[in-house]
Scaffold this motif. Structure first.
Motif, PDB file in Angstrom:
ATOM      1  N   ASP A 343       0.727  -1.407  -0.199  1.00  0.00           N
ATOM      2  CA  ASP A 343       0.243  -0.309  -0.292  1.00  0.00           C
ATOM      3  C   ASP A 343       1.052   1.655   0.320  1.00  0.00           C
ATOM      4  O   ASP A 343       1.828   1.171   0.824  1.00  0.00           O
ATOM      5  N   PRO A 344       0.537   2.009  -1.007  1.00  0.00           N
ATOM      6  CA  PRO A 344       1.632   3.353  -0.925  1.00  0.00           C
ATOM      7  C   PRO A 344       1.463   4.374   0.126  1.00  0.00           C
ATOM      8  O   PRO A 344       1.700   5.433  -0.201  1.00  0.00           O
ATOM      9  N   GLY A 345       0.160   4.264   0.530  1.00  0.00           N
ATOM     10  CA  GLY A 345      -0.657   5.432   1.483  1.00  0.00           C
ATOM     11  C   GLY A 345       0.039   4.978   2.971  1.00  0.00           C
ATOM     12  O   GLY A 345       0.563   3.653   3.216  1.00  0.00           O
ATOM     13  N   PRO A 346      -0.451   5.462   3.561  1.00  0.00           N
ATOM     14  CA  PRO A 346      -0.711   5.230   5.188  1.00  0.00           C
ATOM     15  C   PRO A 346      -1.309   3.994   6.319  1.00  0.00           C
ATOM     16  O   PRO A 346      -1.151   3.827   7.701  1.00  0.00           O
ATOM     17  N   LEU A 353       5.651   3.212   1.259  1.00  0.00           N
ATOM     18  CA  LEU A 353       5.886   4.864   0.669  1.00  0.00           C
ATOM     19  C   LEU A 353       5.801   6.290   1.286  1.00  0.00           C
ATOM     20  O   LEU A 353       6.281   6.676   1.766  1.00  0.00           O
ATOM     21  N   TYR A 354       4.648   6.314   2.758  1.00  0.00           N
ATOM     22  CA  TYR A 354       3.931   6.486   3.455  1.00  0.00           C
ATOM     23  C   TYR A 354       5.134   6.946   4.276  1.00  0.00           C
ATOM     24  O   TYR A 354       5.947   8.400   5.168  1.00  0.00           O
ATOM     25  N   GLY A 355       5.757   6.284   4.902  1.00  0.00           N
ATOM     26  CA  GLY A 355       7.322   6.183   6.384  1.00  0.00           C
ATOM     27  C   GLY A 355       8.174   7.358   5.849  1.00  0.00           C
ATOM     28  O   GLY A 355       9.312   6.980   6.447  1.00  0.00           O
ATOM     29  N   ASN A 356       7.997   6.465   4.939  1.00  0.00           N
ATOM     30  CA  ASN A 356      10.192   7.424   4.072  1.00  0.00           C
ATOM     31  C   ASN A 356       9.268   8.897   2.599  1.00  0.00           C
ATOM     32  O   ASN A 356      10.198   9.616   2.622  1.00  0.00           O
ATOM     33  N   TYR A 357       8.612   8.890   1.901  1.00  0.00           N
ATOM     34  CA  TYR A 357       7.915   9.970   1.444  1.00  0.00           C
ATOM     35  C   TYR A 357       6.630  10.718   1.808  1.00  0.00           C
ATOM     36  O   TYR A 357       6.724  11.487   0.800  1.00  0.00           O
ATOM     37  N   GLY A 358       6.045  10.086   2.823  1.00  0.00           N
ATOM     38  CA  GLY A 358       4.813  10.865   3.329  1.00  0.00           C
ATOM     39  C   GLY A 358       4.904  11.621   4.546  1.00  0.00           C
ATOM     40  O   GLY A 358       5.329  12.955   4.012  1.00  0.00           O
ATOM     41  N   VAL A 370      -0.804  12.263   0.666  1.00  0.00           N
ATOM     42  CA  VAL A 370      -0.933  10.993   0.291  1.00  0.00           C
ATOM     43  C   VAL A 370      -1.841  11.221  -0.944  1.00  0.00           C
ATOM     44  O   VAL A 370      -1.329  10.083  -1.696  1.00  0.00           O
ATOM     45  N   SER A 371      -2.278  12.265  -1.504  1.00  0.00           N
ATOM     46  CA  SER A 371      -3.113  11.983  -2.181  1.00  0.00           C
ATOM     47  C   SER A 371      -1.787  11.665  -3.673  1.00  0.00           C
ATOM     48  O   SER A 371      -1.822  11.134  -4.868  1.00  0.00           O
ATOM     49  N   GLU A 372      -0.483  12.451  -3.362  1.00  0.00           N
ATOM     50  CA  GLU A 372       0.937  12.562  -4.225  1.00  0.00           C
ATOM     51  C   GLU A 372       1.285  11.022  -4.682  1.00  0.00           C
ATOM     52  O   GLU A 372       1.877  10.798  -5.438  1.00  0.00           O
ATOM     53  N   LEU A 373       0.824  10.923  -3.678  1.00  0.00           N
ATOM     54  CA  LEU A 373       1.809   9.119  -3.028  1.00  0.00           C
ATOM     55  C   LEU A 373       1.668   8.375  -4.092  1.00  0.00           C
ATOM     56  O   LEU A 373       2.126   7.445  -4.494  1.00  0.00           O
ATOM     57  N   MET A 374       0.140   8.836  -4.683  1.00  0.00           N
ATOM     58  CA  MET A 374      -0.772   7.405  -5.364  1.00  0.00           C
ATOM     59  C   MET A 374      -0.264   7.522  -6.893  1.00  0.00           C
ATOM     60  O   MET A 374      -0.037   6.367  -7.326  1.00  0.00           O
ATOM     61  N   THR A 375       0.626   8.329  -7.034  1.00  0.00           N
ATOM     62  CA  THR A 375       1.395   8.422  -8.249  1.00  0.00           C
ATOM     63  C   THR A 375       1.917   8.879  -8.228  1.00  0.00           C
ATOM     64  O   THR A 375       3.316   8.758  -9.087  1.00  0.00           O
TER      65      THR A 375
END
Length: 552
Positions: A343-346, A353-358, A370-375
């Motif tokens: 999952d790319p979100g929280p 991804l979230y814990g490294n880029y969110g 979160v919306s930016e992480l999706m793409t």
């Protein structure tokens, strides 16, 4: 006072074609003879800032892909930039440009927020299940796009591994790339020989503690000349292996400025080199461990990020994670283990991804929304699980690895490298991560991946994949699907189950036509058809904890 309008319009590719039941005007346009039906749904809400804001609700259906746009209509607002966020990405996901994907049944609130003064407007979306007699339209993915994502970590011909065995393993597994680099002094000539023999490519990186940019570039250019280069990668886990660059030591619990400078210079060097400029640069791994906010949670540092490195600093083309599917904070094996880890979100329970880029996991430095992480373009250079971890045995590891490659690709990870091709013999602790034991005896994971890639193998290419009308009514949350297509025109619907707690789900698949035959494959059994159904427009299949492949 400025006013905020929310406008929503839907162009449906995979859609239950039902009239909206909310207070919104819906117009439909039908094109006979075509599989795609276009539906335009408009709604507008005027919100006066500073006053109570009414809530707009919309009823839509699972699999809708829509466009949500927010507009400020006031000439005295200087910055009309908006962000769009869903409060429940397991129901509805959004990206920074507004497209919304409705994933599962339930309610989610989408909120538009102005950058200036942080004014907000919201829309509550109710996602309803598709009715059984509604057949959505799904665009297929070329099967080689998925197969090309399958990779592994290996020292190739060092650390107890030997080149000829690595060649044999690569051929048997059907993997398409290896994570490598100049670490351990792997000869570039060995990588090129492996490429020639097994048709694999390489991400080529600085490795653990590496700082020799010129050596990296020289090796990468040799690989590029041989057609064997996939990408260039920054440092491996600077939180575990420090780096000295330009006489400054950083990483671990020190400042990460030297890490940031090295990654910045790596990117610049690649993009200024005529032979390498078209190859992607992958970021360091474990950017979430920054001790100081040097901005490595961004590919390019945006204005207003307040990082030590200046805005506009470019680090990479792809985010890089080590989202192993188990984590000390999420112990055990759970249903949907690989899906949640991907999952790319929280909602991700591991080092994702979230814990490294969110929001960085160590010091909570903010990165992408979160919306930016999706793409966000992303790859995984290490993931997996060792045998004897939380009760994982060879059988379960093999199933988890297949599901992992599928879940990662379905959730937007372009490339996934499982750690490890062959067990390490020069490290302590539990090293049973590999597809192969130290003597190159294949584990069940090797056989299962061989079967999966053999069933899906396609020597041709497809530039314009087709569409297939199918639906899975009342799809269980532990069952996932992905539609692939080969160059011969045949569709391969992959269903994978993640019900590791036991039991099975009888999953019904409805098609829009009667097919003379469909073949079903089970990679845990072999590469041959396990069942053929004749003259069918639907099928019911028992799904448990591994993939099944339906050839249509």
């Amino acid at each position: 006072m400025p006013k905020l309008f929310i406008a929503q319009c839907i162009s449906l590719m995979k859609n239950c074609h039902k009239r909206n039941q909310a207070t919104l005007y819906v117009s439909k346009t039908y094109s006979k003879g075509k599989k795609v039906i276009y539906v335009m749904l408009f709604m507008a809400l005027t919100i006066i800032f500073g006053f109570p804001r009414p809530l707009i609700t919309a009823n839509i259906y699972v699999y809708d892909s829509q466009q949500l746009a927010a507009i400020v209509i006031s000439n005295d607002v200087a910055d009309k930039t908006m962000s769009l966020v869903s409060d429940n990405i397991s129901i509805v996901t959004m990206d920074k440009n507004g497209p919304v994907t409705d994933i599962s049944q339930g309610n989610a609130k989408t909120t538009a927020t102005t950058r200036e003064n942080c004014q907000k407007a919201s829309c509550t979306v109710t996602v309803k299940p598709c009715e059984e007699n509604i057949i959505p339209v799904t665009a297929a993915i070329p099967v080689n796009d998925f197969l090309n994502s399958i990779g592994a970590c290996s020292a190739i011909s060092r650390r107890g591994e030997n080149l000829q065995s690595t060649i044999a393993c690569a051929k048997y597994l059907g993997i398409r790339w290896f994570r490598a680099g100049y670490e351990s002094d792997i000869p570039v000539s060995d990588l090129i020989e492996l490429h020639h023999q097994a048709d694999v490519c390489f991400s080529y990186g600085l490795g653990s503690g590496g700082n020799d940019l010129q050596r990296l570039l020289d090796g990468a250019k040799q690989l590029a000349s041989a057609g064997a280069l996939l990408a260039l990668e920054g440092n491996n886990e600077p939180n575990n292996w420090g780096v000295t660059y330009q006489d400054e030591t950083g990483g671990r619990d020190l400042s990460w400025v030297p890490i940031a400078k090295l990654q910045r210079d790596l990117y610049r060097s690649v993009k200024n080199d005529p032979a390498l400029k078209d190859y992607p640069v992958w970021n360091i791994s474990e950017s979430g461990a920054q001790t100081d906010n040097v901005g490595l949670q961004f590919l390019t540092i945006p204005e207003g990020a307040n990082t030590f490195m200046p805005a506009g600093t470019v680090y990479a083309d792809y985010a890089n994670c080590h989202n192993y599917i188990v984590h000390p904070s999420w112990q055990g094996i759970h249903d949907n283990q690989t899906w949640i880890a991907s999952d790319p979100g929280p909602e991700c329970k591991v080092d994702g991804l979230y814990g490294n880029y969110g929001l960085t996991w160590l010091n909570k430095y903010p990165g992408y929304s979160v919306s930016e992480l999706m793409t966000l373009p992303r790859i995984t250079t290490e993931t997996g699980v060792a045998i004897d971890t939380y009760g994982v045995d060879e059988e379960l590891q093999g199933k988890l690895f297949m599901n992992l490659y599928l879940s990662q690709f379905k959730q937007g990870w372009s490339y996934t490298s499982i750690y490890l091709l062959r067990d390490r013999t020069d490290e302590s602790g539990n090293q049973q991560y590999g597809f192969y034991k130290p003597d190159y005896t294949p584990r069940q994971a090797a056989h299962y991946l061989h079967n999966l890639t053999t069933i899906l193998a396609d020597a041709g290419s497809i530039s314009s994949p087709g569409v297939l009308n199918y639906s899975i009514p009342r799809q269980p949350v532990t069952v996932h699907d992905m539609l692939l297509q080969k160059s011969n025109g045949k569709f391969y619907l992959v269903l994978w189950g993640e019900q590791y707690s036991g039991g099975s789900n009888n999953v019904s698949i409805n098609l829009d036509a009667t097919y003379s035959s469909i073949n079903i494959y089970d990679p845990t059994i072999g590469t041959s058809t396990v069942q053929t159904l004749n003259n069918v427009s639907s099928a019911t299949i028992s799904v448990t904890d591994h993939p099944l492949i339906i050839e249509i």
